[in-house]
Design a protein around this motif. Structure first.
Motif, mmCIF file in Angstrom:
data_model
loop_
_atom_site.group_PDB
_atom_site.id
_atom_site.type_symbol
_atom_site.label_atom_id
_atom_site.label_comp_id
_atom_site.label_asym_id
_atom_site.label_seq_id
_atom_site.Cartn_x
_atom_site.Cartn_y
_atom_site.Cartn_z
ATOM 1 N N UNK A 161 -31.760 -20.993 34.730
ATOM 2 C CA UNK A 161 -30.340 -21.558 35.099
ATOM 3 C C UNK A 161 -30.097 -22.816 34.274
ATOM 4 N N UNK A 162 -30.977 -23.432 33.612
ATOM 5 C CA UNK A 162 -30.548 -24.415 32.621
ATOM 6 C C UNK A 162 -30.533 -23.860 30.899
ATOM 7 N N UNK A 186 -37.635 -30.121 27.693
ATOM 8 C CA UNK A 186 -38.031 -30.529 29.007
ATOM 9 C C UNK A 186 -39.549 -31.097 29.208
ATOM 10 N N UNK A 209 -33.905 -35.250 35.191
ATOM 11 C CA UNK A 209 -34.238 -33.906 34.417
ATOM 12 C C UNK A 209 -35.578 -33.201 35.079
ATOM 13 N N UNK A 244 -20.136 -18.467 39.776
ATOM 14 C CA UNK A 244 -21.430 -18.739 39.174
ATOM 15 C C UNK A 244 -21.719 -17.126 38.802
ATOM 16 N N UNK A 283 -39.632 -35.053 27.342
ATOM 17 C CA UNK A 283 -38.327 -36.009 27.415
ATOM 18 C C UNK A 283 -38.332 -37.458 26.827
ATOM 19 N N UNK A 310 -35.024 -25.902 39.521
ATOM 20 C CA UNK A 310 -34.628 -24.593 38.859
ATOM 21 C C UNK A 310 -35.724 -23.444 38.916
ATOM 22 N N UNK A 311 -36.992 -24.241 38.502
ATOM 23 C CA UNK A 311 -38.375 -23.255 38.519
ATOM 24 C C UNK A 311 -39.452 -24.241 38.665
ATOM 25 N N UNK A 340 -42.637 -18.313 35.219
ATOM 26 C CA UNK A 340 -42.991 -19.722 35.127
ATOM 27 C C UNK A 340 -42.883 -20.534 33.791
ATOM 28 N N UNK A 341 -42.175 -19.843 32.745
ATOM 29 C CA UNK A 341 -42.076 -20.370 31.603
ATOM 30 C C UNK A 341 -40.802 -21.115 31.282
ATOM 31 N N UNK A 363 -28.216 -37.782 35.619
ATOM 32 C CA UNK A 363 -27.693 -37.194 34.511
ATOM 33 C C UNK A 363 -28.193 -37.972 33.417
ATOM 34 N N UNK A 384 -42.792 -23.794 39.205
ATOM 35 C CA UNK A 384 -43.854 -23.358 38.433
ATOM 36 C C UNK A 384 -43.626 -23.780 36.915
ATOM 37 N N UNK A 385 -42.521 -23.503 36.484
ATOM 38 C CA UNK A 385 -42.300 -23.901 34.961
ATOM 39 C C UNK A 385 -42.303 -25.398 34.696
ATOM 40 N N UNK A 386 -41.859 -26.106 35.813
ATOM 41 C CA UNK A 386 -41.837 -27.405 35.899
ATOM 42 C C UNK A 386 -43.326 -28.095 35.831
ATOM 43 N N UNK A 387 -44.186 -27.427 36.724
ATOM 44 C CA UNK A 387 -45.576 -28.016 36.844
ATOM 45 C C UNK A 387 -46.161 -27.766 35.322
ATOM 46 N N UNK A 440 -31.428 -23.961 44.759
ATOM 47 C CA UNK A 440 -31.895 -24.941 44.010
ATOM 48 C C UNK A 440 -31.640 -24.980 42.618
ATOM 49 N N UNK A 441 -31.716 -26.329 42.097
ATOM 50 C CA UNK A 441 -31.650 -26.536 40.578
ATOM 51 C C UNK A 441 -30.111 -26.727 40.234
ATOM 52 N N UNK A 442 -29.276 -26.425 41.175
ATOM 53 C CA UNK A 442 -27.538 -26.957 40.672
ATOM 54 C C UNK A 442 -27.092 -27.662 41.679
ATOM 55 N N UNK A 470 -36.741 -22.405 32.621
ATOM 56 C CA UNK A 470 -35.821 -22.933 33.721
ATOM 57 C C UNK A 470 -34.711 -22.121 33.479
ATOM 58 N N UNK A 516 -34.031 -31.715 38.427
ATOM 59 C CA UNK A 516 -33.289 -30.258 38.282
ATOM 60 C C UNK A 516 -34.265 -29.134 37.852
ATOM 61 N N UNK A 517 -35.388 -29.897 36.863
ATOM 62 C CA UNK A 517 -36.275 -28.745 36.700
ATOM 63 C C UNK A 517 -37.254 -28.098 37.651
#
Lengths: 404, 507
Positions: free
Chosen positions: B358-359, B367, A277, A401, B370, A284-285, B353-354, A271, A287-290, A350-352, B356, A280-281
């Protein structure tokens, strides 16, 4: 800071009411409420045996080795993987510790760190095809589970069960923190446990107040002061009650200490830190995280490394509790850990999910176990009930949800 | 005039916030090859999805007649039964199955319980003959080349009685030889009485094969032309495709000084992982401080691949060539390195891919940076809220609170969140990939204004866009891409939609 200042601050605070808070967090609170309902129900059906200090103390010790696994499993599922090897890894590490102490005569203080590190390494090796080649975790961890199981059988071959005689090691699963004194007026109660409970209450109030002040200073919305007091009161009662009950038996067990430590550390990481973070990223996604500069591979290794550490810890706690390493140690642990995580609100997509949620999930499942045992319900029915609770919890989670 | 085999009358199809088809009328004569052309997003694919039942009857307004009869398709199966077969750009074959299994997938020949393989193989051979594919039907699909796979796909369509064959960009993934074969086949099918509708960007190909051409633009039918008429040539088609006037929806910017060079690419090549197909073929490029450089080109020309290859290469292409940032040669191993060198990439596919989804808004914005809000390893959540609120007001993100989950926001606001996230890393070079796709006009204007403000502060922007008016309205300089190459580079003053389109279809 005095009361006057606090009053002055409160006057400036933007507040929100009870309904708003409940609405925002309905699925988070639900399992907590379910847990309390289950506990009350069993207290009635077992004529109070369930809520007796002895049983509660036992419950916490039973839940310990599953709880630490559930913590790790939560992270693994958050990043969209699964780990089916944890039970066997735990059994294997427990046997390793037993052999190292009994046959090789190593000191417990040397064995413990080695076992924990070995757990991490095993898990990292297992995770490399997952992280580097994209092999499904389901397959990789199942294969590793088979290997660990074989290793456990190999280690216990000939001797069968390995009995552990080390006092320090066995205290992990069976011992309690020492007491400082006796106060005759309180009878046999464990004074240090009460003291720790009191400190926890004060600490909780103190940190909550500090967080609230910071928020008000930033001019953010906070729960109304009345609600805040109510919250504090509720938390204090819960902590105080648990401390009171535990002090009536032998006090806080070392198992509970370990669980609280693990939960505290992992709750903090997930947290409060960038690493949390990132986890969780990635869940959650990915590809977006990468593309946000987070290495999905690195996070995968970290999470599985943590899982390995916690599996080893779980194995140690279990072996210590039985005071021996057995050929069947760890059997089915992964199912309990995964169930605890799902009941606790972790999403398979995932992500939750939260650490505390999974611990509540583990408590729910173990309370059912313990309560039904006390009621003398046959284990066949117990399985069915636990299965039903698992699927209901997941369905409920899905529905709430969707409505959000 | 003979009766049309297909008539689509006053077709209107709306998606939330977008009118994809606006009163489109489309008529195809029996036995002809009818080409459908238009820019990306003109509505070609949507029209074909309406025809094939992907968008079922009732989800659009208007009427479809096949051979004079009103059609009401609820799904693809209905349209197939009516003799309409559609072959998509992305092939729908299962690589691990054999040719004959794929051809009869979903229509297996059996005695009720067990599949009759011999009969299936026999029939497959017959069908394969029709498409001129002389190959053992027991071959697995994965061992075939793309061209052959395309033929199998057509064979699959032909196994039933097909009246109308629809091909969506069939030659996009094919080399010249395979393309020619395919076009020959379509002509041959015409001899056998099959009516074909062909969607294509390649205008030369269209003119070579079509009997009739219909041009769509912005969801409307612009014109239907006789392709064999003398006056119809590429220029006529291009004019009709881009025909709109540039509205004044692009805010002007004045007196921005073009500074030193920020990014420089030299002979930049990329190869797909695995097969090693060359995606980028020796690109040279240069971008300066304060400059907005537009990259135009059709989908699949390699624009997004270019952006990703520069931005730390997350898809692991094999790369040759050099990239310099402010004169210093770089070797980014991952997006993290690129971010450290002050690059930012707002992706084309916000949802994919842009962001997240669910956040919530604040977590998405923070993100990529940070460490900026972490004090001794602990995230200062109060600071995070302050920052998220700042971008919310700066970028005018319309959301009830920054605790709102991003998936609940509209496309335009999601795009602003994405933009906010990347502005928070304080980049020197911002790569925007289709920054206004699927966004309403108001939000577009706001995004253009933000872009102008950013370059005024000395930032550089690469803007990849399929919308030519946007490229012309916002860029200082334009590169045109086609099939992994730059086919042109020009200052905006020298550019026109026709000129760009010509270069973009220059294969």
């Amino acid at each position: 800071m005095g009361l006057a200042e606090q009053t002055e601050l409160e006057a400036k605070a933007k507040t929100k009411g009870l309904m708003e808070i409940l609405k925002e967090n309905v699925s988070e609170y639900f399992m907590f409420i379910a847990l309390i309902v289950i506990m009350i129900y069993f207290s009635f059906t077992t004529d109070g045996a369930f809520i007796s200090p002895r049983n509660i103390s036992n419950l916490f010790n039973q839940v310990g080795y599953i709880a630490v696994l559930a913590v790790g499993m939560t992270l693994v599922i958050i990043i969209r993987h699964i780990d089916l090897s944890v039970g066997y890894l735990a059994g294997c590490m427990g046997a390793f510790a037993a052999i190292a102490m009994t046959r090789w005569g190593m000191s417990v203080w040397v064995v413990l760190p080695i076992v924990l590190i070995l757990g991490v390494i095993s898990s990292l090796v297992m995770a490399s095809p997952i992280a580097k080649l994209g092999v499904p975790a389901f397959v990789s961890t199942m294969a590793a589970g088979l290997i660990f199981r074989g290793a456990l059988l190999l280690a216990t071959m000939g001797t069968g069960t390995i009995v552990i005689k080390d006092q320090v090691f066995n205290a992990i699963g069976n011992g309690f923190i020492p007491d400082i004194m006796k106060i005759p007026a309180l009878g046999n109660r464990h004074i240090l446990t009460l003291l720790i409970g009191a400190v926890a209450i004060v600490l909780n109030i103190f940190t909550s107040l500090r967080t609230r002040r910071a928020k008000i200073a930033y001019k953010f919305e906070v729960p109304s002061f009345g609600l805040f007091i109510l919250q504090m009161l509720l938390m204090s009662v819960v902590i105080g009650y648990i401390a009171w009950v535990l002090s009536g038996y032998n006090g806080i067990s070392w198992s509970l200490v370990l669980v609280i430590l693990v939960v505290a550390v992992f709750q903090f990481i997930t947290t409060k830190t960038p690493l949390g973070r990132h986890i969780y990223a990635v869940g959650g996604n990915p590809e977006a995280a990468e593309l946000s500069g987070i290495s999905v591979q690195k996070i995968t290794f970290i999470v599985f490394g943590a899982m390995g550490f916690l599996s080893a810890l779980s194995g140690v706690m279990y072996a210590s509790r039985l005071q021996s390493a057995t050929t069947t140690a760890g059997l089915g642990f992964e199912t309990d850990a995964i169930a605890a995580a799902f009941v606790g609100g972790v999403s398979a997509a995932g992500g939750v999910g939260t650490i505390v949620g999974s611990i509540v999930g583990a408590l729910v499942m173990m309370s059912l176990n313990s309560g039904m045992n006390l009621m003398g319900i046959d284990s066949s029915i117990q399985y069915i009930v636990r299965g039903a609770v698992l699927v209901l919890a997941v369905i409920f989670d899905r529905i709430t949800r969707k409505n959000q | 005039m003979e009766n049309p085999i297909l008539e689509m009358k006053s077709i209107t199809k709306e998606f939330p916030g977008v009118k994809a088809l606006d009163n489109v009328t489309f008529s195809v004569k029996k036995g002809e090859i009818h080409c459908l052309v238009g820019e990306n997003g003109a509505g070609k694919s949507t029209l074909m999805k309406v025809l094939s039942g992907v968008h079922p009857y009732g989800s659009y307004t208007g009427e479809i007649f096949v051979e004079g009869e009103l059609q009401k398709y609820n799904n693809i199966r209905d349209s197939e039964n009516a003799g309409i077969a559609i072959i998509y750009q992305e092939l729908a074959l299962i690589p691990e199955l054999t040719i004959y299994e794929n051809i009869f997938l979903g229509n297996e020949i059996s005695n009720g319980v067990v599949i009759d393989s011999n009969e299936t193989i026999l029939q497959s051979k017959e069908i394969l003959k029709k498409v001129g594919l002389d190959i053992n039907p027991e071959t697995k699909i994965k061992t075939l080349g793309v061209g052959q796979q395309q033929l199998v796909e057509i064979a699959k369509a032909l196994k039933k009685e097909v009246k109308i064959l629809i091909l969506d960009e069939p030659t996009a993934a094919l080399n010249e030889n395979d393309s020619e074969n395919l076009l020959e086949l379509i002509k041959e099918l015409k001899q056998q009485g099959v009516t074909s509708i062909l969607i294509s960007h390649k205008l030369k190909e269209v003119l070579a094969i079509a009997d009739t051409v219909t041009v769509l633009r912005d969801g409307k039918t612009v014109t239907t032309l006789d392709a064999k008429a003398d006056l119809v040539n590429e220029n006529v088609l291009i004019k009709n495709m881009v025909g709109r006037e540039i509205d004044n929806i692009y805010p002007e910017r004045h007196g921005i000084e073009i500074g030193e060079e920020v990014l420089h690419l030299e002979n930049w090549r990329a190869f797909a992982p695995g097969l090693g197909r060359e995606i980028l073929k020796g690109l040279d490029m240069s971008i300066h401080e304060g400059e907005i450089v537009g990259i135009a080109g059709l989908m699949g020309s390699g624009r997004t691949e270019l952006a990703k290859s520069i931005f730390g290469n997350p898809d692991h292409y094999r790369i040759e060539g050099d990239v310099y940032i402010r004169g210093v040669k770089q070797n980014f191993k991952n997006p993290h390195d690129a971010i450290k060198a002050q690059l930012a990439y707002v992706t084309e596919d916000r949802k994919g891919n842009g962001l997240v989804l669910i956040q919530d808004v604040k977590r998405n914005i923070s993100l990529a940076n940070l460490k900026e809000i972490a004090k001794s390893g602990v995230i200062d959540e109060n600071e995070e809220i302050v920052i998220a609120n700042r971008y919310r007001s700066d970028l005018n993100i319309k959301t009830p609170t920054i605790e709102q989950k991003v998936r609940n926001l509209s496309g335009g606001n999601q795009q602003k969140v994405s933009l906010g996230k990347w502005l928070f890393v304080n980049p020197g070079l911002l790569i925007l990939d289709e920054p206004t796709r699927g966004i309403d006009v108001g939000a577009k204007y706001e995004i253009y204004q933000i872009m102008n403000e950013l370059v005024a502060k000395g930032m550089s922007i690469i803007m990849i866009s399929s919308e030519l008016p946007e490229v012309l309205g916002m860029s200082d300089r334009i590169y045109v891409m086609s099939a992994g190459k730059f086919t042109g580079e020009m200052p905006v003053e020298e550019a026109s939609q026709e000129k760009i389109m010509e270069l973009a279809v220059d294969y």
